[in-house]
Write a protein that holds these residues in place. Structure first.
Motif, PDB file in Angstrom:
ATOM      1  N   MET A 234       0.835  -1.204   0.000  1.00 51.24           N
ATOM      2  CA  MET A 234       0.000   0.000   0.000  1.00 51.24           C
ATOM      3  C   MET A 234       0.863   1.245   0.000  1.00 51.24           C
TER       4      MET A 234
ATOM      5  N   SER B 131       0.604   4.996   2.292  1.00 48.93           N
ATOM      6  CA  SER B 131      -0.795   5.152   2.700  1.00 48.93           C
ATOM      7  C   SER B 131      -1.186   4.118   3.755  1.00 48.93           C
TER       8      SER B 131
ATOM      9  N   LEU C 110      -3.717   4.625   7.046  1.00 50.26           N
ATOM     10  CA  LEU C 110      -4.875   3.781   7.307  1.00 50.26           C
ATOM     11  C   LEU C 110      -4.770   3.098   8.665  1.00 50.26           C
TER      12      LEU C 110
ATOM     13  N   GLN D 129      -2.058   7.999  -3.704  1.00 50.56           N
ATOM     14  CA  GLN D 129      -2.634   6.899  -2.930  1.00 50.56           C
ATOM     15  C   GLN D 129      -3.047   7.388  -1.532  1.00 50.56           C
TER      16      GLN D 129
ATOM     17  N   THR E 283      -6.817   7.328   0.280  1.00 44.21           N
ATOM     18  CA  THR E 283      -7.040   6.877   1.657  1.00 44.21           C
ATOM     19  C   THR E 283      -7.686   7.971   2.487  1.00 44.21           C
TER      20      THR E 283
ATOM     21  N   TYR F  98     -11.291   8.151   1.688  1.00 41.35           N
ATOM     22  CA  TYR F  98     -12.018   7.046   2.336  1.00 41.35           C
ATOM     23  C   TYR F  98     -12.234   7.341   3.818  1.00 41.35           C
TER      24      TYR F  98
ATOM     25  N   LEU G  62     -11.109   1.912  -2.013  1.00 44.69           N
ATOM     26  CA  LEU G  62      -9.895   1.823  -1.204  1.00 44.69           C
ATOM     27  C   LEU G  62      -9.151   0.521  -1.462  1.00 44.69           C
TER      28      LEU G  62
ATOM     29  N   ALA H   4      -5.529   0.119  -3.055  1.00 47.91           N
ATOM     30  CA  ALA H   4      -4.479  -0.460  -2.212  1.00 47.91           C
ATOM     31  C   ALA H   4      -3.739  -1.572  -2.925  1.00 47.91           C
TER      32      ALA H   4
END
Length: 385
Positions: A135, A138, A142, A318, A322, A325, A335, A339
């Motif tokens: 990922m 990011s 998350l 990216q 995120t 989201y 997402l 990812a």
């Protein structure tokens, strides 16, 4: 050897030297830092929103990134682990190990696999597995803000990476020739702990306490809130300074001290996180647009859009997905698609060292991304939204 790479003591064919050539924005750092300082000092709502986002980025993300990186890099130094050498000695376990390296937060693991492929030490399936599993930076965002979503995305990325890598090796056994990687140095050497590394560590430690209080939704007293704001803005000021004068573009040198590596990479990640936070906050506060309603009009295309954004090299786009989201603007299906499709900063050295393999691997990662993205869209449309 270019003047810049010669000054840093790096071979001109190293991944970092090639990354320098692919990153023409390095000289824009002064403009970016000055702009952020002006925005933070601006009177009225604009300055208030900017300072609020700086506080949230530091307390909500930076301190957790710093703690994670310190744990990982400190363990590497303590136990003398060299993941690149370990990967090169494997045969049957290459794909699972490569996927695990890719899945680790940040881009360093995926770049290790990229360099190993260019040296002919791992298969194309292992490269695809690492790029599918990653990922990029990011992941830090998350994990810090939506750990439940991270607990779903990362295992799914791991499984998708292993399966995709095995399928690729089943049908594509031939190595794609590229530039040999004569060194795995992916950043300039900073061999000593500097004053700014110590200063940042001293600010990040109480910042981590503030971040934990915030994560557990503990309401601070007015005095503690004021102290927390001072700590957060001081930490952000240090991050801007560190990033402004840093010779590092994205990934630190594995030979550097753990505290130095933590400082450099936390600063780099925070800049992207802050940019995404500010972009969303400014649109929400000043544009009058309802972003959630806007994206809902093209809901069926969101997983595909997530995949297409994942094709863009680097971690910035990216992190933006995120952030959208996290703020409830795009669904989980977008997402997960992004990812799996995104390759983070690992795509830069991949393009430089072996553009054909990089393009092919990026295309291969889009298949599991589309499958999982649209599986959640059709069969679990409200999942973790």
């Amino acid at each position: 050897m270019t003047t810049q790479t010669a000054k840093l003591g790096l071979p001109s064919r190293s991944p970092y030297a090639l990354l320098l050539r692919l990153n023409p924005l390095k000289n824009m750092r002064t403009v970016i830092v000055l702009t952020l300082v002006i925005l933070a000092l601006w009177p009225g709502e604009l300055g208030q929103v900017t300072r609020s986002m700086m506080h949230d980025a530091f307390v909500g993300v930076s301190v957790f990134v710093a703690a994670t990186l310190m744990l990982v890099y400190g363990s590497e130094k303590l136990f003398n682990v060299n993941l690149g050498d370990f990967l090169r000695r494997q045969t049957r376990l290459q794909i699972p190990i490569a996927t695990l390296l890719g899945m680790s937060p940040g881009c360093a693991g995926a770049i290790i696999v990229t360099s190993a492929y260019s040296s002919g030490n791992v298969t194309l399936g292992a490269l695809v597995a690492a790029l599918t599993g990653t990922m990029g930076d990011s992941a830090f965002l998350l994990i810090a803000t939506k750990p439940m979503a991270a607990a779903v995305v990362m295992p799914l990325s791991l499984v998708a990476g292993i399966i995709t890598g095995m399928i690729v090796d089943r049908f594509h056994k031939k190595q794609i020739p590229g530039r040999a990687c004569t060194t795995c140095a992916i950043g300039p050497s900073i061999p000593h702990i500097r004053h700014r590394d110590i200063m940042f560590g001293l600010v990040a430690l109480p910042g981590l306490g503030l971040g934990l209080l915030d994560a557990f939704q503990v309401t601070p007293s007015p005095l503690m809130a004021t102290i927390g704001t001072i700590i957060a803005l001081t930490g952000m000021a240090l991050i801007l300074l560190i990033w402004w004068v840093s010779p590092v573009l994205a990934i630190s040198n594995p030979e550097d001290p753990a505290l130095t590596r933590m400082t450099e990479e936390t600063a780099f990640i925070t800049i992207w996180v802050l940019a995404a936070y500010l972009g969303y906050a400014y649109l929400d506060a000043f544009s009058g647009l309802d972003l959630a309603a806007l994206f809902s009009t093209v809901a069926i295309a969101m997983p595909l859009i997530g995949v297409l954004i994942g094709f863009i090299p680097g971690c910035g786009p990216q992190i933006l997905v995120t952030t959208l989201y996290i703020n409830g603007v795009v669904p989980f299906s977008a997402l997960i698609a992004n990812a799996i499709a995104n390759d983070g900063d690992a795509l830069f050295p991949a393009i430089a060292l072996n553009p054909k393999a990089a393009l092919l691997a990026t295309i291969y990662t889009s298949f599991p991304a589309l499958v999982l993205g649209y599986a959640f869209y059709f069969f679990a449309p409200g999942f973790l939204n």
